[in-house]
Each structure stands twice: as C-alpha cells, then as structure tokens.
Design a protein around this motif. Structure first.
Motif, PDB file in Angstrom:
ATOM      1  N   GLN A  52       0.826  -1.206   0.000  1.00 37.53           N
ATOM      2  CA  GLN A  52       0.000   0.000   0.000  1.00 37.53           C
ATOM      3  C   GLN A  52       0.860   1.256   0.000  1.00 37.53           C
ATOM      4  N   TYR A  53       1.952   1.238   0.754  1.00 40.49           N
ATOM      5  CA  TYR A  53       2.858   2.375   0.818  1.00 40.49           C
ATOM      6  C   TYR A  53       3.474   2.642  -0.562  1.00 40.49           C
ATOM      7  N   PHE A  54       3.961   1.580  -1.226  1.00 37.94           N
ATOM      8  CA  PHE A  54       4.570   1.756  -2.546  1.00 37.94           C
ATOM      9  C   PHE A  54       3.529   2.173  -3.584  1.00 37.94           C
ATOM     10  N   GLU A  55       2.303   1.718  -3.424  1.00 34.56           N
ATOM     11  CA  GLU A  55       1.245   2.164  -4.332  1.00 34.56           C
ATOM     12  C   GLU A  55       1.005   3.665  -4.174  1.00 34.56           C
ATOM     13  N   LYS A  56       0.998   4.148  -2.923  1.00 31.50           N
ATOM     14  CA  LYS A  56       0.855   5.590  -2.688  1.00 31.50           C
ATOM     15  C   LYS A  56       1.992   6.366  -3.338  1.00 31.50           C
ATOM     16  N   ILE A  57       3.212   5.851  -3.197  1.00 30.71           N
ATOM     17  CA  ILE A  57       4.369   6.518  -3.799  1.00 30.71           C
ATOM     18  C   ILE A  57       4.230   6.557  -5.319  1.00 30.71           C
ATOM     19  N   ASN A  58       3.853   5.445  -5.905  1.00 31.72           N
ATOM     20  CA  ASN A  58       3.704   5.393  -7.364  1.00 31.72           C
ATOM     21  C   ASN A  58       2.605   6.332  -7.851  1.00 31.72           C
ATOM     22  N   LEU A  59       1.501   6.406  -7.108  1.00 29.10           N
ATOM     23  CA  LEU A  59       0.426   7.335  -7.479  1.00 29.10           C
ATOM     24  C   LEU A  59       0.892   8.782  -7.349  1.00 29.10           C
ATOM     25  N   ARG A  60       1.677   9.071  -6.311  1.00 27.67           N
ATOM     26  CA  ARG A  60       2.215  10.412  -6.096  1.00 27.67           C
ATOM     27  C   ARG A  60       3.141  10.796  -7.247  1.00 27.67           C
ATOM     28  N   ILE A  61       4.003   9.886  -7.663  1.00 26.83           N
ATOM     29  CA  ILE A  61       4.916  10.151  -8.772  1.00 26.83           C
ATOM     30  C   ILE A  61       4.131  10.372 -10.064  1.00 26.83           C
ATOM     31  N   ALA A  62       3.135   9.542 -10.304  1.00 30.64           N
ATOM     32  CA  ALA A  62       2.322   9.698 -11.509  1.00 30.64           C
ATOM     33  C   ALA A  62       1.597  11.043 -11.513  1.00 30.64           C
ATOM     34  N   ARG A  63       1.076  11.439 -10.350  1.00 34.83           N
ATOM     35  CA  ARG A  63       0.382  12.730 -10.250  1.00 34.83           C
ATOM     36  C   ARG A  63       1.352  13.882 -10.495  1.00 34.83           C
ATOM     37  N   LYS A  64       2.555  13.797  -9.931  1.00 38.23           N
ATOM     38  CA  LYS A  64       3.541  14.854 -10.156  1.00 38.23           C
ATOM     39  C   LYS A  64       3.920  14.933 -11.633  1.00 38.23           C
ATOM     40  N   ASN A  65       4.093  13.796 -12.275  1.00 37.89           N
ATOM     41  CA  ASN A  65       4.423  13.812 -13.709  1.00 37.89           C
ATOM     42  C   ASN A  65       3.304  14.438 -14.526  1.00 37.89           C
ATOM     43  N   ALA A  66       2.059  14.145 -14.166  1.00 35.28           N
ATOM     44  CA  ALA A  66       0.925  14.752 -14.868  1.00 35.28           C
ATOM     45  C   ALA A  66       0.910  16.271 -14.647  1.00 35.28           C
ATOM     46  N   LEU A  67       1.216  16.699 -13.423  1.00 32.60           N
ATOM     47  CA  LEU A  67       1.274  18.136 -13.138  1.00 32.60           C
ATOM     48  C   LEU A  67       2.393  18.806 -13.942  1.00 32.60           C
ATOM     49  N   LEU A  68       3.523  18.137 -14.060  1.00 31.54           N
ATOM     50  CA  LEU A  68       4.627  18.688 -14.850  1.00 31.54           C
ATOM     51  C   LEU A  68       4.259  18.774 -16.326  1.00 31.54           C
ATOM     52  N   ASP A  69       3.505  17.798 -16.814  1.00 30.40           N
ATOM     53  CA  ASP A  69       3.008  17.871 -18.198  1.00 30.40           C
ATOM     54  C   ASP A  69       2.129  19.098 -18.374  1.00 30.40           C
ATOM     55  N   ASP A  70       1.218  19.305 -17.415  1.00 25.71           N
ATOM     56  CA  ASP A  70       0.334  20.480 -17.464  1.00 25.71           C
ATOM     57  C   ASP A  70       1.131  21.778 -17.380  1.00 25.71           C
ATOM     58  N   LEU A  71       2.150  21.794 -16.534  1.00 22.32           N
ATOM     59  CA  LEU A  71       2.992  22.976 -16.376  1.00 22.32           C
ATOM     60  C   LEU A  71       3.723  23.290 -17.681  1.00 22.32           C
ATOM     61  N   ALA A  72       4.305  22.275 -18.285  1.00 20.84           N
ATOM     62  CA  ALA A  72       5.035  22.479 -19.538  1.00 20.84           C
ATOM     63  C   ALA A  72       4.102  22.960 -20.647  1.00 20.84           C
ATOM     64  N   ALA A  73       2.869  22.468 -20.632  1.00 23.43           N
ATOM     65  CA  ALA A  73       1.897  22.849 -21.664  1.00 23.43           C
ATOM     66  C   ALA A  73       1.280  24.218 -21.398  1.00 23.43           C
ATOM     67  N   GLY A  74       1.498  24.768 -20.204  1.00 21.96           N
ATOM     68  CA  GLY A  74       0.911  26.061 -19.852  1.00 21.96           C
ATOM     69  C   GLY A  74      -0.492  25.950 -19.305  1.00 21.96           C
ATOM     70  N   ASP A  75      -0.927  24.736 -18.986  1.00 29.03           N
ATOM     71  CA  ASP A  75      -2.274  24.531 -18.440  1.00 29.03           C
ATOM     72  C   ASP A  75      -2.341  24.823 -16.939  1.00 29.03           C
ATOM     73  N   GLN A  76      -1.191  24.850 -16.270  1.00 31.86           N
ATOM     74  CA  GLN A  76      -1.113  25.193 -14.854  1.00 31.86           C
ATOM     75  C   GLN A  76       0.064  26.143 -14.674  1.00 31.86           C
ATOM     76  N   THR A  77      -0.032  26.966 -13.648  1.00 26.69           N
ATOM     77  CA  THR A  77       1.079  27.869 -13.346  1.00 26.69           C
ATOM     78  C   THR A  77       2.062  27.166 -12.428  1.00 26.69           C
ATOM     79  N   LEU A  78       3.242  27.742 -12.313  1.00 22.22           N
ATOM     80  CA  LEU A  78       4.254  27.202 -11.418  1.00 22.22           C
ATOM     81  C   LEU A  78       3.755  27.224  -9.970  1.00 22.22           C
TER      82      LEU A  78
END
Length: 154
Positions: A52-78
């Motif tokens: 469960q702990y590693f699943e949380k970590i993997n979900l956190r990493i996936a969410r951060k990568n999605a946020l970085l995609d949005d940031l690079a695309a200009g869909d979210q601010t820094l």
C-alpha cells in the motif's frame, strides 16, 4: 539410432511427462500460486502495508508527472503546481524534510517550485520550446516569490 527411432523416443518421453503431470492433483500445484505462499499473519500484514505504501508513492509520482506535463503545456502555473506538490509531499514528513534540505526557499511552496523547475529542466524539449517554457517559468517564479529562480535550476 535412426531418425524414426529418435522421434519415437522423444514422443514417448513427452507422453510420459504429460501423464506424470496430469496425475498430480490440482491442489498439489496450489502451493506455487502467489496467494498461497506460506506466511504468518504478521508477515502478511507487513507485506500488505508495504504494498500500500509503494502504491501511494507510485500514485504520487504519476500525479507529479501529470502536473509537470500540465505545467510544460501552460495549463497550470508554477505556483499551482508547487501548491499541489506541497500537498502531495505531506504524505510522509520525510519527503518534506528532504525537500527542505535539498531545495532553497523561504517557504515549502518556493522549495517545491524550485523542485518543479528542476524536473522541467530535465525534460527533453525541442530547443525553441525549451526557451519558451523556461522563460515563462522564470517570470512566474519571480512574480510568485519576488526574486529570480536560482541559476542552479535554470
């Protein structure tokens, strides 16, 4: 031995193996299944908690990568991405402590903005897009925190 006798020998060995496997009851094979591994209750509980702990970590990493995609695309601010990074890293105090020692800043949000900036700088962009994204993020950083981003993360 002739070619025919070799073929007959191979076929007879294969049939013997199949008959031997067929004669084993299905219950005898269950010990090899992942759900039937012998473990005591404490070991099982520890394994479940770890999974469960590693699943949380993997979900956190996936969410951060999605946020970085949005940031690079200009869909979210820094600043928006930094706020979400702060929230995601509160899963464990050790994350926040590590970020506080690794990234400069006067607040957790500024430290997380530096981290996001660093992660974006590692991404492969075509040269013109890299300049556009980095320039936009530098402006956003200065607006949000009142000073330029550290040269280390440019």
């Amino acid at each position: 031995m002739s070619h025919t006798s070799i073929c007959i020998f191979i076929v007879s060995v294969a049939i013997s193996i199949l008959i031997g496997v067929w004669s084993i009851e299905l219950n005898d094979w269950s010990v090899f299944g992942p759900d039937d591994i012998c473990e005591d209750a404490k070991a099982r509980q520890t394994r479940i908690i770890r999974e469960q702990y590693f699943e949380k970590i993997n979900l956190r990493i996936a969410r951060k990568n999605a946020l970085l995609d949005d940031l690079a695309a200009g869909d979210q601010t820094l600043a928006q991405v930094a706020d979400e990074f702060v929230r995601l890293d509160q899963i464990a105090p050790s994350y926040t402590n590590l970020i506080r020692t690794r990234y400069p800043g006067n607040s957790d949000q500024e430290r997380e903005a530096n981290m996001a900036f660093e992660y974006i700088s590692f991404r492969p962009f075509p040269p013109a897009e890299r300049i556009r994204v980095i320039t936009r993020l530098q402006r956003e950083f200065e607006t949000a925190f009142g000073h330029p981003v550290s040269p280390k993360y440019q």
